[in-house]
Design a protein around this motif. Sequence first.
Motif, PDB file in Angstrom:
ATOM      1  N   GLY A  43      56.522  44.659 -27.723  1.00  0.00           N
ATOM      2  CA  GLY A  43      57.609  43.680 -27.699  1.00  0.00           C
ATOM      3  C   GLY A  43      58.787  44.067 -28.563  1.00  0.00           C
ATOM      4  N   SER A  44      58.641  43.957 -29.865  1.00  0.00           N
ATOM      5  CA  SER A  44      59.773  44.194 -30.770  1.00  0.00           C
ATOM      6  C   SER A  44      59.976  45.670 -31.116  1.00  0.00           C
ATOM      7  CB  SER A  44      59.576  43.426 -32.070  1.00  0.00           C
ATOM      8  OG  SER A  44      58.484  43.959 -32.795  1.00  0.00           O
ATOM      9  N   GLU A  45      58.935  46.471 -30.974  1.00  0.00           N
ATOM     10  CA  GLU A  45      58.966  47.875 -31.381  1.00  0.00           C
ATOM     11  C   GLU A  45      59.546  48.015 -32.784  1.00  0.00           C
ATOM     12  OE1 GLU A  45      59.935  50.884 -28.491  1.00  0.00           O
ATOM     13  OE2 GLU A  45      59.720  49.462 -26.848  1.00  0.00           O
ATOM     14  N   SER A  46      59.091  47.149 -33.679  1.00  0.00           N
ATOM     15  CA  SER A  46      59.612  47.093 -35.042  1.00  0.00           C
ATOM     16  C   SER A  46      59.403  48.388 -35.825  1.00  0.00           C
ATOM     17  CB  SER A  46      58.972  45.930 -35.799  1.00  0.00           C
ATOM     18  OG  SER A  46      57.561  46.084 -35.849  1.00  0.00           O
ATOM     19  N   ASP A  47      58.496  49.240 -35.346  1.00  0.00           N
ATOM     20  CA  ASP A  47      58.208  50.493 -36.035  1.00  0.00           C
ATOM     21  C   ASP A  47      59.075  51.662 -35.587  1.00  0.00           C
ATOM     22  OD1 ASP A  47      56.821  50.230 -33.583  1.00  0.00           O
ATOM     23  OD2 ASP A  47      55.303  51.680 -34.198  1.00  0.00           O
ATOM     24  N   ASN A  95      62.518  46.870 -37.650  1.00  0.00           N
ATOM     25  CA  ASN A  95      62.248  45.623 -38.351  1.00  0.00           C
ATOM     26  C   ASN A  95      60.993  45.737 -39.215  1.00  0.00           C
ATOM     27  OD1 ASN A  95      62.722  43.014 -39.175  1.00  0.00           O
ATOM     28  ND2 ASN A  95      61.748  42.059 -37.420  1.00  0.00           N
ATOM     29  N   GLU A  96      60.899  46.823 -39.951  1.00  0.00           N
ATOM     30  CA  GLU A  96      59.816  47.000 -40.913  1.00  0.00           C
ATOM     31  C   GLU A  96      60.409  47.570 -42.194  1.00  0.00           C
ATOM     32  OE1 GLU A  96      56.082  47.936 -37.878  1.00  0.00           O
ATOM     33  OE2 GLU A  96      56.649  49.457 -39.334  1.00  0.00           O
ATOM     34  N   ILE A  97      59.739  47.327 -43.286  1.00  0.00           N
ATOM     35  CA  ILE A  97      60.156  47.853 -44.589  1.00  0.00           C
ATOM     36  C   ILE A  97      59.084  48.826 -45.063  1.00  0.00           C
ATOM     37  CG2 ILE A  97      60.690  47.282 -46.993  1.00  0.00           C
ATOM     38  CD1 ILE A  97      62.754  46.181 -45.052  1.00  0.00           C
ATOM     39  N   PRO A 111      63.950  45.607 -29.967  1.00  0.00           N
ATOM     40  CA  PRO A 111      64.049  47.064 -30.126  1.00  0.00           C
ATOM     41  C   PRO A 111      65.499  47.511 -30.311  1.00  0.00           C
ATOM     42  CG  PRO A 111      62.605  46.522 -28.288  1.00  0.00           C
ATOM     43  CD  PRO A 111      63.246  45.238 -28.729  1.00  0.00           C
ATOM     44  N   ILE A 112      65.706  48.482 -31.168  1.00  0.00           N
ATOM     45  CA  ILE A 112      67.034  49.058 -31.399  1.00  0.00           C
ATOM     46  C   ILE A 112      67.269  50.227 -30.450  1.00  0.00           C
ATOM     47  CG2 ILE A 112      68.420  50.384 -33.067  1.00  0.00           C
ATOM     48  CD1 ILE A 112      68.370  47.457 -33.767  1.00  0.00           C
TER      49      ILE A 112
END
Length: 137
Positions: A43-47, A95-97, A111-112
């Motif tokens: 979904g977000s592919e935050s990684d 979207n991860e730190i 996703p960016i």
Amino acid sequence: MNDFLFGIFLMLVILGVYSWLSTSPASAQVAIAEINYKGKVKGSESDEYIEIVNNGSTPADLSGWRIEAGNVDQVFYFPARTILNPGDRIRVYTNEIHPEWGGFSFASNQPIWNNKGDEGLLYDAAGNLVASQRYSS
């Protein structure tokens, strides 16, 4: 007439010095090392991330530099006092730190990086394009 020519000469010298001062030698050594555009988080592919490297021999001050990923809302600005030492790499995640990679994030819930192809652009604080990397699936 001589005063006019001297005025033009003086203006060209000033513009030349300004151009020389605004071009950071470090910027020539900072590059986009990688764009990891296929995140594993559904979904977000935050990684997802873009990785920036300093290939130079001196530290690079990235304060005010920006990364663009194709859309108006996909811009990341490096905060003040962001220093990238020679040989070091930092990542900016969707979207991860990850403190071990600098702790930077677009803070996006979507996703960016487009999985079908996109381009990452890196600009210095003066707005000069320093590096770009295009990819396709």
